[in-house]
Scaffold this motif. Structure first.
Motif, PDB file in Angstrom:
ATOM      1  N   ALA A 169       5.563  -1.050 -13.467  1.00 36.40           N
ATOM      2  CA  ALA A 169       5.379  -2.034 -12.408  1.00 36.40           C
ATOM      3  C   ALA A 169       3.910  -2.406 -12.249  1.00 36.40           C
ATOM      4  CB  ALA A 169       5.938  -1.501 -11.089  1.00 36.40           C
ATOM      5  N   VAL A 170       3.024  -1.415 -12.356  1.00 35.01           N
ATOM      6  CA  VAL A 170       1.585  -1.692 -12.222  1.00 35.01           C
ATOM      7  C   VAL A 170       1.111  -2.595 -13.355  1.00 35.01           C
ATOM      8  CG1 VAL A 170      -0.713  -0.666 -12.233  1.00 35.01           C
ATOM      9  CG2 VAL A 170       1.121   0.432 -10.953  1.00 35.01           C
ATOM     10  N   LEU A 171       1.531  -2.296 -14.590  1.00 29.56           N
ATOM     11  CA  LEU A 171       1.145  -3.130 -15.721  1.00 29.56           C
ATOM     12  C   LEU A 171       1.685  -4.544 -15.569  1.00 29.56           C
ATOM     13  CD1 LEU A 171       1.721  -0.678 -18.716  1.00 29.56           C
ATOM     14  CD2 LEU A 171      -0.466  -1.503 -17.862  1.00 29.56           C
ATOM     15  N   VAL A 183      11.460  -3.242 -13.924  1.00 33.65           N
ATOM     16  CA  VAL A 183      12.196  -2.338 -13.045  1.00 33.65           C
ATOM     17  C   VAL A 183      11.721  -0.916 -13.334  1.00 33.65           C
ATOM     18  CG1 VAL A 183      14.450  -1.356 -12.494  1.00 33.65           C
ATOM     19  CG2 VAL A 183      14.208  -3.827 -12.847  1.00 33.65           C
ATOM     20  N   ALA A 184      11.198  -0.255 -12.304  1.00 35.25           N
ATOM     21  CA  ALA A 184      10.714   1.122 -12.440  1.00 35.25           C
ATOM     22  C   ALA A 184      11.303   1.951 -11.307  1.00 35.25           C
ATOM     23  CB  ALA A 184       9.185   1.168 -12.413  1.00 35.25           C
ATOM     24  N   ALA A 223       0.809  -1.218   0.000  1.00 34.59           N
ATOM     25  CA  ALA A 223       0.000   0.000   0.000  1.00 34.59           C
ATOM     26  C   ALA A 223       0.846   1.274   0.000  1.00 34.59           C
ATOM     27  CB  ALA A 223      -0.953   0.002   1.194  1.00 34.59           C
ATOM     28  N   GLY A 224       1.936   1.284   0.735  1.00 34.41           N
ATOM     29  CA  GLY A 224       2.740   2.495   0.850  1.00 34.41           C
ATOM     30  C   GLY A 224       3.863   2.611  -0.151  1.00 34.41           C
ATOM     31  N   ARG A 225       3.928   1.676  -1.084  1.00 36.69           N
ATOM     32  CA  ARG A 225       5.040   1.683  -2.026  1.00 36.69           C
ATOM     33  C   ARG A 225       4.814   2.627  -3.201  1.00 36.69           C
ATOM     34  NH1 ARG A 225       7.700  -4.217  -2.999  1.00 36.69           N
ATOM     35  NH2 ARG A 225       8.171  -4.704  -0.829  1.00 36.69           N
ATOM     36  N   ALA A 226       5.942   2.974  -3.831  1.00 35.40           N
ATOM     37  CA  ALA A 226       5.856   3.702  -5.087  1.00 35.40           C
ATOM     38  C   ALA A 226       5.258   2.786  -6.148  1.00 35.40           C
ATOM     39  CB  ALA A 226       7.247   4.165  -5.520  1.00 35.40           C
ATOM     40  N   VAL A 245      10.480  -2.703  -8.271  1.00 33.36           N
ATOM     41  CA  VAL A 245      10.620  -3.949  -9.012  1.00 33.36           C
ATOM     42  C   VAL A 245       9.379  -4.811  -8.809  1.00 33.36           C
ATOM     43  CG1 VAL A 245      11.972  -6.071  -9.295  1.00 33.36           C
ATOM     44  CG2 VAL A 245      13.125  -3.902  -8.826  1.00 33.36           C
ATOM     45  N   ALA A 246       8.839  -5.346  -9.894  1.00 37.33           N
ATOM     46  CA  ALA A 246       7.667  -6.214  -9.823  1.00 37.33           C
ATOM     47  C   ALA A 246       7.806  -7.321 -10.852  1.00 37.33           C
ATOM     48  CB  ALA A 246       6.374  -5.426 -10.081  1.00 37.33           C
ATOM     49  N   PRO A 247       7.311  -8.507 -10.546  1.00 37.65           N
ATOM     50  CA  PRO A 247       7.363  -9.584 -11.533  1.00 37.65           C
ATOM     51  C   PRO A 247       6.365  -9.329 -12.656  1.00 37.65           C
ATOM     52  CG  PRO A 247       6.101 -10.284  -9.629  1.00 37.65           C
ATOM     53  CD  PRO A 247       6.690  -8.942  -9.280  1.00 37.65           C
ATOM     54  N   VAL A 248       6.721  -9.721 -13.863  1.00 38.43           N
ATOM     55  CA  VAL A 248       5.791  -9.646 -14.990  1.00 38.43           C
ATOM     56  C   VAL A 248       4.930 -10.907 -14.943  1.00 38.43           C
ATOM     57  CG1 VAL A 248       5.532  -9.515 -17.483  1.00 38.43           C
ATOM     58  CG2 VAL A 248       7.409  -8.295 -16.357  1.00 38.43           C
TER      59      VAL A 248
END
Length: 361
Positions: A132-134, A233-234, A124-127, A295-298
């Motif tokens: 990353a959202v996509l 990576v964003a 919730a508090g992350r950038a 950083v988020a997994p695709v």
């Protein structure tokens, strides 16, 4: 200002680009948008390039860290119809301008909160930047042949985010205007209109001399793990970028290529890619799940429905045995129910006419 929202007062707290876009859209429909900035312009300073994300509104400068600034903000909220803020969850409440404080002063206020990951969940508090959202929501998916992320279908931008979204805005604006005039009107929306409007951020980038397209940068890109699965990576902000380097074991000791220099990007991209390629995606997912580094997994659409952040938000619902995205906004007083199943053609032919006739009596 003229338009269907003429007479509607909007209080916008400056901060994020999406929040600014909301203010730009509402202003374009005729609303009186007043933006709260954190500091006044420097007297005699150079006027910045025209920014479409700032157009069509007035601005007040308030110190939201002072009791006087908070009181003045709440006084403005007393006279507003809509309040829009894009702070990270909890920030507005800590400042004293959250829903509880604002609605106590103005029970008729529509309080809008727009954040990256929502108010629930561990992230919730992350950038939250677009890439990353996509990636996390399954909007990118992967190419079955190569395993590499693929761009969103054009329908996301032109048909959905552009045309359909703009048309919803227009319909709701006209509905509001009808309450004053008692008259309906034609709402004419082209997909091209909406697609051009959502490109506002591109025009903002171009308004800044020397700006580069952010998606060209190695700190805003995709990387393959050792198993061929990908991560987004964003890491735009310096804090996120520093966290990224630390987790990858790339010491920022002055020997790394300068990310501010586009000429150094190929070398920097190669270094980052080599580190990601040393371990499977699951290793990096666990590592970065505890660190805010952009950083988020695709994920595929199926994987996205099982991610803890989206589960916490209830981002997917079961409709007739099929998992589908849930309605996006969450309403604290009038929550939306689970969408109903698609009807069979002509299923309610006998029911609707009588029901609507009774409702109109």
């Amino acid at each position: 200002m003229t338009g269907p929202l003429t007479g509607v007062r909007v209080l916008e707290f400056a901060g994020s680009a999406p929040t600014a876009f909301v203010g730009t859209v509402l202003s374009g429909l005729g609303a009186d948008v007043v933006r709260v900035d954190r500091a006044p312009a420097v007297p005699g300073g150079t006027r910045p390039p025209e920014n479409p994300l700032s157009r069509g509104r007035r601005s007040v400068a308030l110190d939201l860290k002072s009791p006087e600034g908070i009181e003045r903000a709440l006084t403005l909220a007393e006279h507003a119809d809509i309040l829009v803020e894009g702070f990270r969850p909890g920030v507005a409440d800590r400042l004293g301008i959250g829903p509880e404080a604002a609605l106590a002063r103005n029970p008729r206020l529509v309080y809008g909160r727009l954040s990256g990951w929502g108010a629930q969940g561990e992230w919730a508090g992350r950038a939250a930047h677009d890439l990353a959202v996509l990636a996390l929501t399954g909007a990118l998916d992967t190419d079955p042949a190569t395993g590499a992320p693929v761009p969103p279908p054009t329908a996301y931008l032109s048909s959905f985010a552009g045309g359909a979204n703009a048309h919803v805005h227009g319909l709701l604006a006209a509905l509001h205007e009808r309450e004053r005039s008692g008259r309906g009107q034609v709402v004419d929306t082209a997909l091209a209109d909406g697609a051009a409007l959502i490109a506002t951020l591109i025009h903002q980038w171009r308004a800044v001399p020397g700006n580069h397209t952010v998606t060209d940068a190695p700190h805003y890109s995709f990387y393959a793990a050792a198993d061929g699965l990908h991560l987004a990576v964003a890491a735009i902000e310096p804090r996120l970028y520093q966290n990224l380097l630390e987790q990858l074991g790339l010491a920022d000791d002055g020997t790394l290529p300068d990310r501010a220099d586009p000429a150094a990007w190929p070398e920097l991209r190669a270094l980052i890619a080599a580190r990601f390629a040393t371990r499977d995606r699951e290793h990096w997912v666990k590592l970065f799940d505890a660190v805010d580094a952009g950083v988020a997994p695709v994920l595929t659409a199926a994987e996205a429905a099982e991610h803890h952040q989206l589960v916490a938000r209830g981002a997917f619902v079961d409709v007739g045995g099929t998992l589908q995205p849930a309605p996006a906004s969450r309403f604290d007083r009038t929550p939306a129910g689970t969408p109903g199943r698609a009807p069979l053609p002509g299923e309610h032919t006998d029911d609707v006419p009588a029901e609507w006739a009774h409702a109109s009596r």
